[in-house]
Scaffold this active site. Structure first.
Site, PDB file in Angstrom:
ATOM      1  CE1 TYR A  58       3.919 -19.871  40.152  1.00 30.81           C
ATOM      2  CE2 TYR A  58       6.151 -19.110  40.619  1.00 30.81           C
ATOM      3  CZ  TYR A  58       5.186 -19.519  39.718  1.00 30.81           C
ATOM      4  OH  TYR A  58       5.484 -19.580  38.376  1.00 30.81           O
ATOM      5  CG  ASP A 110       9.921 -23.356  46.146  1.00 29.49           C
ATOM      6  OD1 ASP A 110      11.036 -22.883  45.882  1.00 29.49           O
ATOM      7  OD2 ASP A 110       8.940 -23.282  45.388  1.00 29.49           O
ATOM      8  CE  LYS A 152      12.667 -16.585  41.803  1.00 35.30           C
ATOM      9  NZ  LYS A 152      12.051 -16.200  40.543  1.00 35.30           N
TER      10      LYS A 152
HETATM   11  C1  PLP Z   1       9.178 -19.951  45.341  1.00 34.32           C
HETATM   12  C2  PLP Z   1       9.322 -20.260  43.882  1.00 34.32           C
HETATM   13  N1  PLP Z   1       9.397 -21.529  43.488  1.00 34.32           N
HETATM   14  C3  PLP Z   1       9.558 -21.878  42.202  1.00 34.32           C
HETATM   15  C4  PLP Z   1       9.633 -20.911  41.226  1.00 34.32           C
HETATM   16  C5  PLP Z   1       9.773 -21.308  39.786  1.00 34.32           C
HETATM   17  O1  PLP Z   1      11.042 -21.036  39.321  1.00 34.32           O
HETATM   18  P1  PLP Z   1      11.265 -20.813  37.749  1.00 34.32           P
HETATM   19  O2  PLP Z   1      10.589 -19.533  37.388  1.00 34.32           O
HETATM   20  O3  PLP Z   1      12.746 -20.800  37.599  1.00 34.32           O
HETATM   21  O4  PLP Z   1      10.647 -21.995  37.075  1.00 34.32           O
HETATM   22  C6  PLP Z   1       9.553 -19.564  41.573  1.00 34.32           C
HETATM   23  C7  PLP Z   1       9.645 -18.510  40.546  1.00 34.32           C
HETATM   24  O5  PLP Z   1       9.545 -17.338  40.793  1.00 34.32           O
HETATM   25  C8  PLP Z   1       9.383 -19.225  42.933  1.00 34.32           C
HETATM   26  O6  PLP Z   1       9.263 -17.940  43.325  1.00 34.32           O
END
Ligand code: PLP
Length: 437
Positions: A147, A242, A270
């Protein structure tokens, strides 16, 4: 002591009705509690949140991860208060955001330069754009079940119900142009041999390989990340980690430090905003320099701009959070709390006799109702998700808030919180057993 036995107050019912009328699904995203247990948060402090009916919960959702110090940490509150008096956003460089950029570069092994965004979704989106510009190719490779937020490329095969044969991608949402499925190659996480075979055929078309170094709840198998690093280096394809979840959580230097593998670019989010909207792309200067507006008008320029990017309130909250995390013993404490909870839950799961196991690392983990070894998304698909819903619902009814498939721990969680939570886990597992008749 958690207390959710009380009835929902009239005022909270009224707010929930208003939410149901004004917000699709009555919620802010894709997660929804069962109607009978839905609540409206009124305040949070430390490891706890309270709803409008003044019922108390121990919080393992932690704002979906940013609140690693717990809610309303005094150092973060003080930093934000101070900054508020000096203005809330400028759309120009300011001292807090420069200091945060510097701290990210000191902490994160791959980071030589930083470009700020407001969300993790934007961070992965712009990391991919920068990689395309540098590599002069368009397709990307991602991992099934990974994700990376909710942009069109990220939502390829992040949760496919009926996965296609690798490397074909499936869009996980309505509204995504089908043509983009052809722009994304999907590979199985933790399967280096398949990645190698796919790269042998497709490397020349690829602009980037993006991976969650710790994918959802799945830890990398020994050698997987190092192998990915070696392959992407061999083909000169930028490797993007990521680290929106893992950054400053697994270790101060994130998963790169924790697993000892350094990518070319990383997405952070985060924790770095301390509970405010802030995320970042960081990485090698030769790739990052494409964001330099002095290149505007050249074919190398990567356009990226956002009204609130580099917001000083988020920056001071992030800096205050990172300062707490740099204090001696912070990560030892975080991992100790996580280990107590994770191992306690694992023991309860074993004792329950249910086909269940706990997977993940000490900072992020959860229960999975499966007794098979789990290393990839297809394995995870075999787990009993209905049983997990029963478990989560039983936890919530007893004052424990967690993600649908994730528990975060914070520095605010106490031994007493852990003990109380394990009691609730035991009761929730009993509810699961009972549901099987
Ligand atoms: C691994 C990962 N990448 C990207 C995101 C996206 O971040 P945002 O919710 O700040 O757009 C998340 C969100 O939980 C995530 O867990």
């Amino acid at each position: 002591m958690s207390d959710t036995s009380r009835e929902r107050a009239t005022e909270e019912n009224r707010l929930l009705e208003l939410a149901a009328a004004r917000l699709p699904g009555g919620v802010l995203g894709s997660a929804r509690f069962p109607d009978e247990l839905a609540f409206v948060v009124k305040r949070g402090r430390g490891s706890k949140i309270w709803d409008v009916s003044e019922r108390e919960y121990i919080d393992y959702l932690l704002g979906s991860g940013p609140m690693i110090l717990g809610h309303a940490h005094p150092a973060v509150v003080a930093a934000v208060r101070d900054q508020l008096e000096s203005g809330t956003t400028y759309f120009m460089v300011n001292e807090p955001i420069i200091m945060l950029a510097d701290e990210l570069c000191r902490a994160v092994p791959c980071a030589e330069q930083v470009r700020f965004t407001s969300t993790g979704t934007e961070a992965t989106f712009f990391a991919l754009r920068a990689a395309r510009a540098w590599r002069k190719r368009e397709k990307i490779m991602k991992f099934e079940g990974g994700y990376h937020g909710s942009h069109d490329y990220a939502l390829m095969s992040s949760s496919p119900r009926w996965p296609k044969a690798f490397p074909a991608a499936t869009a996980d949402s309505a509204g995504i142009p089908h043509v983009l499925e052809g722009e994304v190659l999907v590979a199985p996480y933790n399967d280096l041999a398949t990645v190698e075979a796919l790269l042998a055929v497709h490397a020349d078309a690829l602009a980037a390989v993006i991976v969650e170094p710790f994918q959802r709840l799945l830890a990398p198998q020994p050698g997987f990340l190092a192998g990915l690093r070696a392959l992407t280096t061999r083909y000169e394809i930028p490797l993007i980690f990521d680290e929106v979840v893992t950054g400053f959580r697994f270790a101060y230097g994130g998963a790169q430090e924790y697993y000892g593998v350094v990518p070319d670019l990383a997405a952070l989010g985060k924790i770095i905003g301390g509970g405010f909207p802030l995320a970042a792309v960081c990485g090698r200067e030769d790739i990052m320099k494409a964001f330099d507006p002095r290149l505007d008008g050249t074919p190398d320029f990567v356009a990226q701009v956002g009204t609130l990017n580099g917001n000083p309130i988020a920056a001071v909250a992030g800096l205050a959070t990172l300062a707490e995390l740099r204090k001696p013993g912070a990560y030892t404490r975080l991992h100790r709390t996580g280990r107590a909870l994770r191992d306690g839950l694992a023991e309860l799961a074993t004792r329950s006799g249910l086909p269940a196991q706990v997977i993940g690392e000490t900072a992020v983990f959860d229960l999975v109702f499966s007794d098979r070894p789990l290393t990839d998304y297809r394995g995870m698909l075999t787990a009993d998700r209905a049983m997990l819903t029963i478990f989560n619902t039983a936890c919530l009814a007893r004052g424990i808030v967690k993600g649908r498939e994730k528990l975060y721990v914070s520095l605010a969680h106490s031994d007493e919180d852990v003990a109380r939570t394990l009691e609730v886990f035991e009761a929730a597992l009993a509810a699961c057993r009972k549901s099987r008749g």
